[in-house]
Design a protein around this motif. Sequence first.
Motif, PDB file in Angstrom:
ATOM      1  N   SER A 146       0.808  -1.227   0.000  1.00 22.69           N
ATOM      2  CA  SER A 146       0.000   0.000   0.000  1.00 22.69           C
ATOM      3  C   SER A 146       0.841   1.278   0.000  1.00 22.69           C
ATOM      4  CB  SER A 146      -0.968   0.004   1.187  1.00 22.69           C
ATOM      5  OG  SER A 146      -0.251  -0.137   2.397  1.00 22.69           O
ATOM      6  N   LYS A 147       2.059   1.231   0.587  1.00 20.75           N
ATOM      7  CA  LYS A 147       2.926   2.415   0.575  1.00 20.75           C
ATOM      8  C   LYS A 147       4.339   1.992   0.256  1.00 20.75           C
ATOM      9  CE  LYS A 147       0.395   5.515   3.554  1.00 20.75           C
ATOM     10  NZ  LYS A 147       0.353   6.294   4.754  1.00 20.75           N
ATOM     11  N   PRO A 148       4.849   2.248  -0.925  1.00 18.78           N
ATOM     12  CA  PRO A 148       4.146   2.822  -2.081  1.00 18.78           C
ATOM     13  C   PRO A 148       3.189   1.794  -2.696  1.00 18.78           C
ATOM     14  CG  PRO A 148       6.377   2.203  -2.693  1.00 18.78           C
ATOM     15  CD  PRO A 148       6.253   1.947  -1.212  1.00 18.78           C
ATOM     16  N   VAL A 149       2.281   2.285  -3.531  1.00 17.51           N
ATOM     17  CA  VAL A 149       1.288   1.415  -4.159  1.00 17.51           C
ATOM     18  C   VAL A 149       1.945   0.695  -5.338  1.00 17.51           C
ATOM     19  CG1 VAL A 149      -0.950   1.292  -5.303  1.00 17.51           C
ATOM     20  CG2 VAL A 149      -0.593   2.938  -3.456  1.00 17.51           C
ATOM     21  N   VAL A 150       2.354  -0.554  -5.086  1.00 14.24           N
ATOM     22  CA  VAL A 150       2.984  -1.399  -6.099  1.00 14.24           C
ATOM     23  C   VAL A 150       2.546  -2.841  -5.869  1.00 14.24           C
ATOM     24  CG1 VAL A 150       5.045   0.060  -6.390  1.00 14.24           C
ATOM     25  CG2 VAL A 150       5.076  -1.815  -4.747  1.00 14.24           C
ATOM     26  N   VAL A 151       2.777  -3.673  -6.868  1.00 11.54           N
ATOM     27  CA  VAL A 151       2.562  -5.108  -6.729  1.00 11.54           C
ATOM     28  C   VAL A 151       3.917  -5.778  -6.892  1.00 11.54           C
ATOM     29  CG1 VAL A 151       1.432  -7.157  -7.677  1.00 11.54           C
ATOM     30  CG2 VAL A 151       0.198  -4.978  -7.614  1.00 11.54           C
ATOM     31  N   LEU A 152       4.221  -6.688  -5.969  1.00 17.28           N
ATOM     32  CA  LEU A 152       5.481  -7.419  -6.034  1.00 17.28           C
ATOM     33  C   LEU A 152       5.190  -8.900  -6.277  1.00 17.28           C
ATOM     34  CD1 LEU A 152       5.877  -5.396  -3.157  1.00 17.28           C
ATOM     35  CD2 LEU A 152       8.125  -5.800  -4.060  1.00 17.28           C
ATOM     36  N   LEU A 153       5.908  -9.480  -7.208  1.00 18.46           N
ATOM     37  CA  LEU A 153       5.891 -10.929  -7.414  1.00 18.46           C
ATOM     38  C   LEU A 153       7.197 -11.417  -6.800  1.00 18.46           C
ATOM     39  CD1 LEU A 153       4.824 -11.072 -11.181  1.00 18.46           C
ATOM     40  CD2 LEU A 153       3.365 -11.126  -9.159  1.00 18.46           C
ATOM     41  N   ILE A 154       7.090 -12.166  -5.706  1.00 21.35           N
ATOM     42  CA  ILE A 154       8.266 -12.568  -4.942  1.00 21.35           C
ATOM     43  C   ILE A 154       8.483 -14.073  -5.114  1.00 21.35           C
ATOM     44  CG2 ILE A 154       9.318 -12.605  -2.648  1.00 21.35           C
ATOM     45  CD1 ILE A 154       7.302 -10.331  -1.896  1.00 21.35           C
ATOM     46  N   PHE A 155       9.704 -14.452  -5.449  1.00 23.24           N
ATOM     47  CA  PHE A 155      10.030 -15.856  -5.671  1.00 23.24           C
ATOM     48  C   PHE A 155      10.970 -16.360  -4.576  1.00 23.24           C
ATOM     49  CE2 PHE A 155       8.849 -13.943  -9.683  1.00 23.24           C
ATOM     50  CZ  PHE A 155       7.894 -14.845 -10.148  1.00 23.24           C
ATOM     51  N   SER A 156      10.968 -17.667  -4.343  1.00 18.68           N
ATOM     52  CA  SER A 156      11.774 -18.254  -3.266  1.00 18.68           C
ATOM     53  C   SER A 156      13.275 -18.018  -3.473  1.00 18.68           C
ATOM     54  CB  SER A 156      11.480 -19.751  -3.138  1.00 18.68           C
ATOM     55  OG  SER A 156      11.806 -20.418  -4.339  1.00 18.68           O
ATOM     56  N   SER A 157      13.697 -17.778  -4.713  1.00 23.89           N
ATOM     57  CA  SER A 157      15.111 -17.525  -5.022  1.00 23.89           C
ATOM     58  C   SER A 157      15.600 -16.171  -4.493  1.00 23.89           C
ATOM     59  CB  SER A 157      15.319 -17.541  -6.539  1.00 23.89           C
ATOM     60  OG  SER A 157      14.592 -16.465  -7.133  1.00 23.89           O
ATOM     61  N   GLY A 158      14.653 -15.325  -4.053  1.00 22.33           N
ATOM     62  CA  GLY A 158      15.025 -13.985  -3.601  1.00 22.33           C
ATOM     63  C   GLY A 158      14.864 -12.956  -4.697  1.00 22.33           C
ATOM     64  N   LYS A 159      14.461 -13.430  -5.885  1.00 20.81           N
ATOM     65  CA  LYS A 159      14.239 -12.506  -7.001  1.00 20.81           C
ATOM     66  C   LYS A 159      12.788 -12.065  -6.997  1.00 20.81           C
ATOM     67  CE  LYS A 159      18.046 -14.168  -9.689  1.00 20.81           C
ATOM     68  NZ  LYS A 159      18.530 -14.815 -10.873  1.00 20.81           N
ATOM     69  N   ILE A 162       8.623  -6.002  -9.693  1.00 17.28           N
ATOM     70  CA  ILE A 162       7.838  -4.926  -9.094  1.00 17.28           C
ATOM     71  C   ILE A 162       7.109  -4.216 -10.223  1.00 17.28           C
ATOM     72  CG2 ILE A 162       7.921  -2.802  -7.715  1.00 17.28           C
ATOM     73  CD1 ILE A 162      10.970  -4.982  -7.747  1.00 17.28           C
ATOM     74  N   THR A 163       5.795  -4.005 -10.085  1.00 21.07           N
ATOM     75  CA  THR A 163       5.049  -3.272 -11.103  1.00 21.07           C
ATOM     76  C   THR A 163       4.119  -2.272 -10.434  1.00 21.07           C
ATOM     77  OG1 THR A 163       2.921  -4.353 -11.463  1.00 21.07           O
ATOM     78  CG2 THR A 163       4.784  -5.538 -12.201  1.00 21.07           C
ATOM     79  N   GLY A 164       3.732  -1.273 -11.189  1.00 12.35           N
ATOM     80  CA  GLY A 164       2.762  -0.303 -10.702  1.00 12.35           C
ATOM     81  C   GLY A 164       3.345   0.988 -10.169  1.00 12.35           C
ATOM     82  N   ALA A 165       4.654   1.079 -10.040  1.00 14.15           N
ATOM     83  CA  ALA A 165       5.269   2.309  -9.542  1.00 14.15           C
ATOM     84  C   ALA A 165       5.104   3.430 -10.569  1.00 14.15           C
ATOM     85  CB  ALA A 165       6.750   2.083  -9.245  1.00 14.15           C
ATOM     86  N   LYS A 166       5.024   4.653 -10.080  1.00 13.00           N
ATOM     87  CA  LYS A 166       4.916   5.827 -10.950  1.00 13.00           C
ATOM     88  C   LYS A 166       6.212   6.642 -10.942  1.00 13.00           C
ATOM     89  CE  LYS A 166       0.358   5.380 -11.593  1.00 13.00           C
ATOM     90  NZ  LYS A 166      -0.196   4.826 -12.777  1.00 13.00           N
ATOM     91  N   VAL A 177      11.535  -1.776   1.761  1.00 10.42           N
ATOM     92  CA  VAL A 177      10.486  -2.085   2.743  1.00 10.42           C
ATOM     93  C   VAL A 177      10.243  -3.598   2.808  1.00 10.42           C
ATOM     94  CG1 VAL A 177       7.986  -1.871   3.199  1.00 10.42           C
ATOM     95  CG2 VAL A 177       9.338   0.170   2.701  1.00 10.42           C
ATOM     96  N   ILE A 178      10.140  -4.249   1.661  1.00  9.62           N
ATOM     97  CA  ILE A 178       9.873  -5.694   1.659  1.00  9.62           C
ATOM     98  C   ILE A 178      11.073  -6.453   2.221  1.00  9.62           C
ATOM     99  CG2 ILE A 178      10.620  -6.347  -0.679  1.00  9.62           C
ATOM    100  CD1 ILE A 178       7.433  -7.542   1.057  1.00  9.62           C
TER     101      ILE A 178
END
Length: 194
Positions: A146-159, A162-166, A177-178
């Motif tokens: 929610s802060k910042p408003v983004v979507v993260l696809l997180i994989f077990s490899s640590g990679k 990130i999408t949605g940032a402006k 933050v993550i």
Amino acid sequence: MSAQGFSGGVPEVQIENIVATVILEHSLDLSLIESRLPDVDYNPDQFPGLVYRLEQPKVTALIFKSGKMVVTGAKSVNQLVFAVKKILKTIINKGIPIHGKPQIQIQNIVASANLGAMIDLEKAALALPTSMYEPEQFPGLIYRMSKPVVVLLIFSSGKMVITGAKREDEVTKAVNVIYETLKENKCLIEEEFF
């Protein structure tokens, strides 16, 4: 010993693509642009916009009659601005007038990151209340921040993706933050080396 980047390391972040709209104050004659610029694709029966590809920087612009453009492929905001100026300068140099100052609006920044440590996604799903993790459907955890408003696809490899940032700084902030959240909740897996 700990995994690379786990003990106080800095996550690696790279912008992969910026999608932006450019708004001009007037409409454009796409047939005229096509006649004067040999390196464009324009087939109004198949697609209403003209496709203009730059090689340096490697950017594609979809130019519409309304005076709007969608520009994709830039790897930084500076590169995006440079590409837009280059496209407009080329059009002007071919005798097609452009009036006023174009408005550039970033719609989406897509980036990749590497935390430098493995991640326990089961634990992460519990620690991140707005996440979705269904390993039988998709191997990554989807987290809507929610802060910042983004979507993260997180994989077990640590990679991660990130999408949605402006803005570029939103990407860095989201990754930091993550990283801290996963570290605090002991979701980062410390690898032992023998």
